[in-house]
Scaffold this motif. Structure first.
Motif, PDB file in Angstrom:
ATOM      1  N   THR A 270      -1.814   0.077  41.614  1.00  0.00           N
ATOM      2  CA  THR A 270      -1.393   1.130  40.699  1.00  0.00           C
ATOM      3  C   THR A 270      -1.498   0.636  39.265  1.00  0.00           C
ATOM      4  N   TYR A 276       3.530   6.235  33.494  1.00  0.00           N
ATOM      5  CA  TYR A 276       3.203   6.964  34.717  1.00  0.00           C
ATOM      6  C   TYR A 276       2.265   6.126  35.591  1.00  0.00           C
ATOM      7  N   SER A 277       2.338   6.335  36.903  1.00  0.00           N
ATOM      8  CA  SER A 277       1.537   5.557  37.850  1.00  0.00           C
ATOM      9  C   SER A 277       0.261   6.285  38.231  1.00  0.00           C
ATOM     10  N   LEU A 279      -2.690   5.683  41.211  1.00  0.00           N
ATOM     11  CA  LEU A 279      -2.976   4.941  42.440  1.00  0.00           C
ATOM     12  C   LEU A 279      -4.473   4.897  42.696  1.00  0.00           C
ATOM     13  N   LEU A 299      -0.576  13.644  44.074  1.00  0.00           N
ATOM     14  CA  LEU A 299       0.843  13.783  43.860  1.00  0.00           C
ATOM     15  C   LEU A 299       1.099  14.210  42.426  1.00  0.00           C
ATOM     16  N   ILE A 304       5.104   5.347  41.091  1.00  0.00           N
ATOM     17  CA  ILE A 304       5.108   4.680  42.392  1.00  0.00           C
ATOM     18  C   ILE A 304       5.794   3.339  42.194  1.00  0.00           C
ATOM     19  N   LEU A 318       4.552   4.710  50.300  1.00  0.00           N
ATOM     20  CA  LEU A 318       4.737   4.771  48.855  1.00  0.00           C
ATOM     21  C   LEU A 318       6.160   5.179  48.540  1.00  0.00           C
ATOM     22  N   TYR A 320       8.009   6.889  45.835  1.00  0.00           N
ATOM     23  CA  TYR A 320       7.478   7.740  44.771  1.00  0.00           C
ATOM     24  C   TYR A 320       8.608   8.585  44.195  1.00  0.00           C
ATOM     25  N   THR A 322       9.657  11.244  40.533  1.00  0.00           N
ATOM     26  CA  THR A 322       9.365  11.862  39.248  1.00  0.00           C
ATOM     27  C   THR A 322      10.684  11.974  38.482  1.00  0.00           C
ATOM     28  N   ALA A 327      13.707   9.203  44.111  1.00  0.00           N
ATOM     29  CA  ALA A 327      12.758   8.411  44.891  1.00  0.00           C
ATOM     30  C   ALA A 327      12.888   8.684  46.379  1.00  0.00           C
ATOM     31  N   TRP A 330       6.845   8.291  51.031  1.00  0.00           N
ATOM     32  CA  TRP A 330       5.737   9.098  51.531  1.00  0.00           C
ATOM     33  C   TRP A 330       4.770   8.176  52.265  1.00  0.00           C
TER      34      TRP A 330
END
Length: 620
Positions: A270, A276-277, A279, A299, A304, A318, A320, A322, A327, A330
C-alpha cells in the motif's frame, strides 16, 4: 450549536475489528475486537461470507488487552500476546483455537515479550525480550511443547525478531538504533552466527529505516521497504548473496505496508498518498522484472491499516477504515476476484449518515511551508464555530482520515476539528519528518500557532473558542502551545503528555530512552535546551483551563509528568481537572475508563466554551 442526537456513550460504543490471521486451512479468521470493552481474541468462519458475515465466537476472556493472536502454520492453536493494566509488559500464551485453554508460555512478569513468528514446522516460536536487562532486547527461541527458552542473540541494543527463514534455519532480526533508523541481520539457529544485511548507520551515511522484509519466491533475496538515500520509504530488493539493495520503484509517497504470501509468489503493498491508502498486488513468482499486476478490490477512499495472507496465498485480509466507518476486516479472494466483509462491527446504533468525512486542507506557517491537515466541519454551521485542534502523538506519526468516535462526537455537537500534520510528521518525506529534531523542536509548536491563526483568519473559528488537545507527544504539544502562545486558547486537553523533558527521559522505560534521544536530544548533551523548552518551566504563562488524563501504569510517559503540571497549576489557581486511572498505561484502553474520561472532557469544554444559551438537550 446543533441539537444533540446521540450521547458520547453511544459514540464510544462504536466497535472496531483488527489483527486478522487465517487458520491453516483458510476456513477461519481470528481477529481482535473491543466488543467486551477491551481487545480480546475472536474467531469467525469464512464460509458463506458472500451472503452475510457469520456470528463470531469469543476465544479469550482475560479482561485485559490482547495485542496480537497468530495461528500456527499447521495446528489449530494460536500464539497470543497480552499485557495487564496497560503496562506493556506483554506475556505470551498458547491458545487452543476453540478457546478451551490459554496456557502461559512466559513467566517474567516484569519483562516485555514481543512475538516474532512461528517456525515453518510449527514446533517453535521466536520472540524478543528485555528480561536480561530492561534496557535491551535479546532474541529467543522457545519449543512450544515445553522446555526453557533458548537465547539466539544477545546484544546490548534493541533487537526484534522478524520471523524465520522459509527453511527454518535462520531468524531475521531487526535492530532499531532509533525510531527512524534500523538494520537487518540474519542469525543462524544452530551456530548462532550473525550476518549483517544492511549497513551500520555509524559508518557515516545518513541513517535509514529498513522494515517489512519478506523472502522472494526463489529464496535468494528479500523484498523490503527502505528510505536509504531517499525521501520516501520505497519498495526494494536485497540480494542475500551480494548484499546489494536495489530500489524497484520510484514513488512520490511512502510505500507503507508490504506483505508477501508464504510462498513468496504474491506481493501486496500500500502507498500512503496524503494520508489515504492505495493498494497494489503483483504476481512476483518469477521475480520483480517479470511481475504481473493483479486485480485489486474497489473500496471507497480510506486507510488500510493491516494486511495478512492466508497460508495458501489465495486470500488477503485487509483492515480497512474510512473517516465515517470504523475499522473492519475484509477478505479479498484472488481466485474469484471478490471481496467480502468478514466482520461487521457495531456503530453504537448511530446511522452512518450521522458521521462526517474531513476535507484535506493546507494552511501557511511561519516559514512559508504549507501544513497538511484534515478539517472536520459540522453540518449546520461552518463559520465562527468552536474548534478543537487535535494533535497526533509520535512525533513520528500522522493524522489520517480514520474513524475516531471522539472527533465524530464533537463534530456532532457543533465543533469543528482540525487534525494537523505539523512538521515532524511521517508520510511527507525524510526532510519534513526531520524538521522538528532536537533544537528545532519549537518550530513544530509554531505550526500549531499558525493553525489557530489560519482558523481565525479564514472565519472558520470563533476566535475566543479554539481548543488544543492531544495525547502522548501530542500532549507535550498541547502544554507547549498554551505556555508559548497563551492568548490563542480557550481551553486545552492533555492526555498522557510530556511536561518536563528532563524527568521524562530520566523516568521513561529504560528500553525507550536511547531510541527517543535522537529525536528529542540527550540529557548529557542537550539538558539545558530540554529544560528551557519544557512546559513546566513556563507554567506561569498558562491561562487556559486545562484537563489532564494519565494512566498510573504508563511506561512511556510516566504519570509524574501529569502530576507535575497539575500541581503547578493548582498552586497558581489556574483551572485544572485531573483524572488518573490506576488500571491504564499509555492512553485509555478500557471502555469503562473511556466512558468516564471523554464525557468529562465534553462537560469541561462546554463549561468554558459554550454559553448557557447554546447548551443542547439531553442526548439519546
Amino acid at each position: 450549536m446543533v441539537n444533540e442526537s446521540y450521547s458520547f456513550e453511544r459514540y464510544l460504543n462504536v466497535r472496531t475489528a483488527f489483527g486478522p490471521h487465517f487458520s491453516p486451512d483458510g476456513k477461519k479468521l481470528s481477529f481482535l475486537t473491543n466488543i467486551t470493552g477491551v481487545a480480546e481474541v475472536w474467531s469467525v468462519p469464512l464460509e458463506r461470507q458472500i451472503s452475510a458475515p457469520l456470528w463470531p465466537e469469543q476465544l479469550t476472556f482475560r479482561g485485559e488487552r490482547v495485542s496480537s493472536a497468530v495461528y500456527s502454520p499447521h495446528a489449530d492453536v494460536l500464539l497470543v500476546s497480552g499485557d495487564i493494566g496497560g503496562n506493556e509488559r506483554a506475556q505470551l500464551f498458547l491458545l487452543q483455537a476453540d478457546g478451551s485453554r490459554l496456557t502461559p508460555l512466559t513467566s517474567h512478569l516484569e519483562a516485555m515479550h514481543i512475538f516474532g513468528g512461528w517456525s515453518p514446522d510449527g514446533q517453535s516460536i521466536t520472540y524478543s525480550s528485555n528480561e536480561r536487562d530492561a534496557r535491551y532486547f535479546d532474541v529467543y527461541e522457545l519449543d512450544i511443547a515445553g522446555g526453557e527458552p533458548r537465547l539466539l542473540l544477545q546484544q546490548d541494543g534493541t533487537n526484534y525478531s522478524s520471523g524465520y527463514s522459509p527453511d527454518g534455519s535462520q531468524v531475521l532480526v531487526s535492530r532499531w538504533i532509533s525510531n527512524t533508523q534500523s538494520q537487518f541481520f540474519l542469525v543462524e539457529r544452530e551456530s548462532g552466527r550473525v550476518r549483517t544485511l544492511t549497513p551500520d548507520v555509524s559508518s557515516g551515511e545518513r541513517g535509514a529505516l529498513y522494515q517489512a522484509a519478506s523472502w522472494s519466491a526463489d529464496r535468494e533475496g528479500l523484498y523490503l521497504l527502505s528510505n536509504r538515500d531517499r525521501q520516501f520509504h520505497s519498495l526494494a530488493y536485497l540480494d542475500l548473496t551480494l548484499l546489494e539493495l536495489q530500489y524497484l520503484r520510484e514513488d512520490a509517497w511512502d510505500v507503507e505496508l508490504l506483505t508477501l504470501a508464504r510462498d513468496g509468489k504474491t506481493l501486496a503493498m500500500t502507498l500512503n498518498e496524503d494520508g489515504y491508502s492505495t493498494l497494489e498486488i503483483f504476481d512476483v513468482s518469477h521475480g520483480w522484472e517479470q511481475r504481473q499486476p493483479l486485480l485489486v478490490p474497489t473500496l471507497p477512499r480510506g486507510v488500510i491499516a493491516e494486511m495478512a495472507w492466508s497460508e495458501d496465498g489465495t486470500q488477503l485480509a485487509l483492515v480497512y477504515a474510512t473517516a465515517d466507518e470504523a475499522a473492519d476486516i475484509w477478505i479479498w479472494n484472488l481466485q474469484t476476484g471478490t471481496i467480502n466483509r468478514a466482520t461487521q462491527s457495531s456503530r453504537g446504533g448511530i446511522p452512518r449518515s450521522a458521521f462526517v468525512s474531513p476535507t484535506l486542507v493546507r494552511y501557511p506557517t511561519f516559514d512559508g511551508r504549507e501544513i497538511p491537515a484534515f478539517l472536520y466541519l459540522p453540518g449546520d454551521q461552518q463559520q465562527q464555530v468552536p474548534v478543537i485542534i487535535n494533535v497526533h502523538g509520535g512525533p513520528e506519526g500522522q493524522s489520517r482520515p480514520l474513524f475516531d468516535p471522539v472527533t465524530q462526537y464533537f463534530v456532532s455537537q457543533g465543533y469543528a476539528v482540525l487534525a494537523p500534520n505539523v512538521r515532524g510528521s511521517t508520510g511527507y518525506g525524510y526532510e519534513y519528518q526531520s524538521l522538528d529534531d532536537v533544537r528545532l523542536r519549537m518550530d513544530s509548536v509554531a505550526d500549531l500557532q499558525h493553525a489557530a491563526l489560519w482558523l481565525r483568519e479564514s472565519g472558520i473559528a470563533a476566535s475566543d473558542r479554539i481548543v488544543v488537545m492531544g495525547g502522548s507527544y501530542g500532549g507535550f504539544m498541547v502544554l507547549s502551545a498554551i505556555t508559548n502562545y497563551p492568548d490563542l486558547w480557550a481551553a486545552a486537553v492533555d492526555i498522557v503528555g510530556i511536561a518536563n523533558f528532563v524527568t521524562f527521559l530520566e523516568n521513561t522505560g529504560p528500553w525507550r530512552r536511547k531510541l527517543r534521544e535522537s529525536e528529542y536530544g540527550s540529557l548529557e548533551q542537550d539538558r539545558d535546551f530540554l529544560e528551557k523548552i519544557s512546559p513546566i518551566r513556563l507554567v506561569e504563562n498558562i491561562t487556559a483551563p486545562l484537563f489532564v488524563i494519565h494512566g498510573a501504569n504508563d511506561p512511556r510517559v510516566p504519570v509524574g509528568e501529569a502530576e507535575q503540571i497539575v500541581a503547578a497549576l493548582r498552586q497558581r489557581q489556574v483551572p485544572v481537572e485531573y483524572l488518573r486511572f490506576e488500571d491504564e498505561g499509555h492512553g485509555l484502553i478500557k471502555r469503562s475508563n473511556r466512558l468516564q474520561a471523554y464525557p468529562a472532557i465534553a462537560r469541561f469544554l462546554q463549561q468554558y466554551l459554550i454559553p448557557a444559551s447554546e447548551t443542547t438537550p439531553t442526548a439519546r
